[in-house]
Design a protein around this motif. Structure first.
Motif, PDB file in Angstrom:
ATOM      1  N   ASN A 121       8.373  -2.623  67.181  1.00 43.95           N
ATOM      2  CA  ASN A 121       8.859  -4.351  67.877  1.00 43.95           C
ATOM      3  C   ASN A 121      10.025  -4.341  68.318  1.00 43.95           C
ATOM      4  O   ASN A 121      11.239  -3.770  67.618  1.00 43.95           O
ATOM      5  CB  ASN A 121       8.082  -5.582  67.487  1.00 43.95           C
ATOM      6  CG  ASN A 121       8.739  -5.871  66.597  1.00 43.95           C
ATOM      7  OD1 ASN A 121       9.590  -5.934  66.103  1.00 43.95           O
ATOM      8  ND2 ASN A 121       7.757  -7.202  65.985  1.00 43.95           N
ATOM      9  N   THR A 122      10.760  -5.699  69.522  1.00 44.72           N
ATOM     10  CA  THR A 122      12.048  -5.640  70.175  1.00 44.72           C
ATOM     11  C   THR A 122      12.735  -6.201  68.587  1.00 44.72           C
ATOM     12  O   THR A 122      14.607  -6.385  69.012  1.00 44.72           O
ATOM     13  CB  THR A 122      11.855  -6.853  71.042  1.00 44.72           C
ATOM     14  OG1 THR A 122      10.732  -6.022  71.702  1.00 44.72           O
ATOM     15  CG2 THR A 122      13.368  -6.277  71.486  1.00 44.72           C
ATOM     16  N   PRO A 129       3.756  -9.845  73.662  1.00 40.32           N
ATOM     17  CA  PRO A 129       4.629 -10.707  72.818  1.00 40.32           C
ATOM     18  C   PRO A 129       5.899 -11.535  73.612  1.00 40.32           C
ATOM     19  O   PRO A 129       5.790 -10.970  74.137  1.00 40.32           O
ATOM     20  CB  PRO A 129       4.808 -10.011  71.747  1.00 40.32           C
ATOM     21  CG  PRO A 129       4.265  -8.630  71.925  1.00 40.32           C
ATOM     22  CD  PRO A 129       4.589  -8.215  73.430  1.00 40.32           C
ATOM     23  N   ASP A 130       5.004 -12.386  72.157  1.00 38.86           N
ATOM     24  CA  ASP A 130       6.645 -12.762  72.848  1.00 38.86           C
ATOM     25  C   ASP A 130       8.189 -12.505  72.516  1.00 38.86           C
ATOM     26  O   ASP A 130       9.090 -13.082  73.447  1.00 38.86           O
ATOM     27  CB  ASP A 130       6.586 -15.014  72.499  1.00 38.86           C
ATOM     28  CG  ASP A 130       7.368 -14.635  70.325  1.00 38.86           C
ATOM     29  OD1 ASP A 130       7.053 -13.118  69.799  1.00 38.86           O
ATOM     30  OD2 ASP A 130       6.472 -15.726  70.108  1.00 38.86           O
ATOM     31  N   LEU A 145       6.189 -10.106  63.105  1.00 41.33           N
ATOM     32  CA  LEU A 145       5.047  -9.709  64.232  1.00 41.33           C
ATOM     33  C   LEU A 145       4.183 -10.404  65.222  1.00 41.33           C
ATOM     34  O   LEU A 145       4.058 -11.801  64.987  1.00 41.33           O
ATOM     35  CB  LEU A 145       4.812  -8.467  62.561  1.00 41.33           C
ATOM     36  CG  LEU A 145       5.475  -8.192  61.518  1.00 41.33           C
ATOM     37  CD1 LEU A 145       4.732  -7.946  60.639  1.00 41.33           C
ATOM     38  CD2 LEU A 145       6.204  -7.404  62.757  1.00 41.33           C
ATOM     39  N   VAL A 146       4.004  -9.601  65.860  1.00 41.36           N
ATOM     40  CA  VAL A 146       2.691  -9.636  66.116  1.00 41.36           C
ATOM     41  C   VAL A 146       1.175 -11.444  65.806  1.00 41.36           C
ATOM     42  O   VAL A 146       0.789 -10.404  64.270  1.00 41.36           O
ATOM     43  CB  VAL A 146       1.642  -9.183  66.917  1.00 41.36           C
ATOM     44  CG1 VAL A 146       0.239 -10.101  68.113  1.00 41.36           C
ATOM     45  CG2 VAL A 146       2.581  -8.157  68.754  1.00 41.36           C
ATOM     46  N   ASP A 147       1.331 -12.227  65.971  1.00 47.64           N
ATOM     47  CA  ASP A 147       0.019 -12.380  64.490  1.00 47.64           C
ATOM     48  C   ASP A 147      -1.443 -12.689  65.019  1.00 47.64           C
ATOM     49  O   ASP A 147      -1.156 -13.348  66.408  1.00 47.64           O
ATOM     50  CB  ASP A 147       0.617 -14.027  65.150  1.00 47.64           C
ATOM     51  CG  ASP A 147      -0.305 -15.341  64.333  1.00 47.64           C
ATOM     52  OD1 ASP A 147      -0.768 -15.354  64.143  1.00 47.64           O
ATOM     53  OD2 ASP A 147       0.517 -16.515  64.336  1.00 47.64           O
ATOM     54  N   VAL A 148      -1.455 -11.761  64.714  1.00 52.24           N
ATOM     55  CA  VAL A 148      -3.288 -11.524  65.207  1.00 52.24           C
ATOM     56  C   VAL A 148      -3.816 -12.807  64.869  1.00 52.24           C
ATOM     57  O   VAL A 148      -5.105 -12.397  65.976  1.00 52.24           O
ATOM     58  CB  VAL A 148      -3.561 -10.386  62.951  1.00 52.24           C
ATOM     59  CG1 VAL A 148      -4.903  -9.824  64.278  1.00 52.24           C
ATOM     60  CG2 VAL A 148      -2.599  -8.905  63.383  1.00 52.24           C
ATOM     61  N   VAL A 200       1.580 -13.807  73.659  1.00 53.57           N
ATOM     62  CA  VAL A 200       0.533 -13.775  72.242  1.00 53.57           C
ATOM     63  C   VAL A 200       2.396 -14.305  71.047  1.00 53.57           C
ATOM     64  O   VAL A 200       3.249 -13.402  71.127  1.00 53.57           O
ATOM     65  CB  VAL A 200       0.101 -13.018  71.314  1.00 53.57           C
ATOM     66  CG1 VAL A 200       0.442 -11.241  71.595  1.00 53.57           C
ATOM     67  CG2 VAL A 200      -0.409 -13.092  70.147  1.00 53.57           C
ATOM     68  N   LYS A 201       1.890 -14.471  70.354  1.00 57.24           N
ATOM     69  CA  LYS A 201       3.276 -15.609  69.387  1.00 57.24           C
ATOM     70  C   LYS A 201       3.242 -14.747  68.516  1.00 57.24           C
ATOM     71  O   LYS A 201       2.607 -14.128  67.675  1.00 57.24           O
ATOM     72  CB  LYS A 201       3.715 -17.112  69.451  1.00 57.24           C
ATOM     73  CG  LYS A 201       2.154 -17.271  68.571  1.00 57.24           C
ATOM     74  CD  LYS A 201       2.797 -19.036  68.626  1.00 57.24           C
ATOM     75  CE  LYS A 201       1.517 -20.106  67.314  1.00 57.24           C
ATOM     76  NZ  LYS A 201       1.614 -19.316  66.116  1.00 57.24           N
ATOM     77  N   SER A 202       4.698 -14.801  68.254  1.00 57.15           N
ATOM     78  CA  SER A 202       5.064 -13.593  66.486  1.00 57.15           C
ATOM     79  C   SER A 202       4.905 -14.965  65.589  1.00 57.15           C
ATOM     80  O   SER A 202       5.283 -16.165  65.813  1.00 57.15           O
ATOM     81  CB  SER A 202       6.448 -13.493  66.753  1.00 57.15           C
ATOM     82  OG  SER A 202       7.079 -12.547  67.815  1.00 57.15           O
TER      83      SER A 202
END
Ligand SMILES: *Cc1c(COP(=O)(O)O)cnc(C)c1O
Length: 458
Positions: A214-215, A163-164, A191-194, A184-186
């Motif tokens: 996440n971070t 993830p970014d 959050l991770v963009d499913v 993969v972008k947020s």
């Protein structure tokens, strides 16, 4: 400059020393194979000079034992001193890695018990204890991922999704392991963009590396769906468990669907760290990756053993009930600080956080920057939070109070952060010129890291 800020070489006077010994009987030999051809060039000082030199040096640094240290992503929690005592027991420290196995049964038992405890906490099957840091664990884990695919004759998987918002070590480790990185972008919730993940999945994907929370300190609530999607495409899930703190005793990565993880014992499970050592990044695996874990799992040269001793002492001391308190208090403390400051600092993602959260600078910076805020905090006796990371925001201030701080300490920190916000509005020069009280103000950080001057030259 104070007198004792001088270097110990500058305090040196020819012939001065901190001891006096009688001449050896028959005199000292003044030549021979073991005799130096020239003096060693050591400073010649009295005992008090030596004691003051080292004591003053120790106070030029900032540590968890000197004050509040809210360094996001680093989990600078207080480390119980009993762990240090256990880690320095001569029965453990006097061992040699080549000792016969039957003479180190106690040590073996420590590894086995820690393996059981960590498996219970994470939902993994077993651990290897060889990696000596989080990043070292990541590389080990990714090599396991590679072996898993190769072992099944699947040679097409050359990419790892990250993830970014990921910790920088994640893409770096994947690249070291020979993988191509796919980002993969947020989404706007951080959050991770499913939906963005789905088109990335295919027969060339070896796996995904995730940190949860996440971070940004946010729990990836869609983790079950993400796990199913990645598994369906034949990939594995790697969990960066460096900051397992908030999840202790609450949820387990194994139950979320992760196949491989590393833990940073030196963050989540006590051990003073920073400044480069000592660390321990054990890697745990699920049933399906277990055949690829190195064997024997318990043998000599098994990483930084005393870090494991501290971790085991920490886990046993807390026990099943209190270990969940650690996670909950870490989460409560972070949310308390976040809510108490969000009217002065910009909060880009306003949801409930786990153990840490990220501001994007002051709401009214008035020409000041996040660096100014961090430097000003030092004048008030607090260590600065992590700044300019994650890269998602330009003025990131990442705060992780940990569970070991009292409400009074948190209130004192909040007061100071609010005071700095007022100073930025009314007297920004105070921030630009900070710190005024630290031994070093604003070094060129690149030069300080790349060309440090570490030795005395007259
Ligand atoms: C600290 C950290 C790492 C790296 O751990 P090291 O022991 O410094 O190599 C990896 N991932 C995350 C999320 C971390 O916080």
């Amino acid at each position: 400059m104070r007198y004792y800020d001088k270097l110990i070489f500058e305090l040196s006077r020819p012939g001065r020393s901190g001891f006096s010994l009688p001449e050896a009987e028959g005199g000292m030999p003044r030549e021979g194979r073991l005799w130096r051809s020239a003096p060693a060039g050591l400073p010649e000082v009295s005992e008090p000079d030596v004691v003051r030199h080292y004591t003053n040096l120790s106070q030029m640094n900032f540590g968890v034992d000197t004050g509040f240290y809210p360094l996001g992503s680093c989990t600078m929690k207080y480390n119980p001193k009993i762990n240090e005592e256990i880690a320095s027991m001569p029965g453990f420290t006097g061992q040699h890695p080549l000792q016969p196995e039957e003479s180190v049964r106690g040590t073996k038992a420590v590894y086995e018990e820690l393996d059981r405890a960590l498996a219970a906490i994470t939902g993994m099957k077993h651990f290897t204890f060889r990696p000596c840091a989080g990043a070292h664990g990541e590389l080990t884990g990714l090599m396991l991922m590679k072996e898993y695919h190769l072992g099944r004759g699947d040679l097409a998987r050359t990419k790892v999704i990250v993830p970014d918002s990921a910790h920088g070590t994640n893409p770096a480790s994947a690249a070291c392991c020979g993988y191509e990185i796919v980002v993969v972008k947020s989404n706007s919730d951080g959050l991770v963009d499913v939906e963005a993940l789905k088109p990335l999945l295919g027969p060339d994907i070896a796996g995904i590396m995730l940190t949860n929370p996440n971070t940004l300190g946010l729990f990836e609530k869609d983790i079950r769906e993400i796990a199913a999607l990645v598994h369906d495409c034949g990939g594995l899930l790697y969990y960066d468990g460096a900051n397992m703190n908030p999840l202790l005793g609450v949820v387990r990565p194994g139950d979320m669907g992760f196949d491989i993880l590393h833990l940073n014992l030196h963050k989540t499970f006590s051990t003073p760290h920073g400044g480069g050592g000592p660390g321990s990044g054990p890697v745990g695996v699920s049933e399906r990756v277990l055949p690829y874990l190195d064997v024997p799992r318990v043998s000599g040269f098994n990483g930084n053993f005393t870090v494991m001793l501290r971790a085991l002492a920490y886990i046993l001391m807390l026990g099943r009930e209190n270990i969940r308190m650690a996670g909950r208090l870490a989460t409560l403390n972070a949310n308390y600080v976040k809510e108490s400051l969000k009217d002065c600092y910009k909060l880009p993602v306003p949801s409930v956080c786990k153990h840490e959260f990220v501001f994007d600078g002051l709401l009214e910076p008035n020409g000041t920057t996040t660096l100014d805020v961090a430097k000003r905090l030092l004048d008030y006796g607090f260590h600065a939070p992590t700044i300019y990371f994650p890269l998602l925001f330009h003025q990131a201030i990442m705060i992780e109070p940990t569970e070991t701080e009292s409400p009074e300490t948190l209130d004192a920190f909040i007061d100071v952060m609010r005071k700095i916000a007022v100073e930025a509005r009314t007297n920004p020069e105070l921030l630009h010129s900070a710190p005024r009280t630290a031994p070093i103000g604003r070094p060129d950080e690149t030069k300080a890291a790349r060309q440090p001057i570490l030795k005395y030259e007259a």
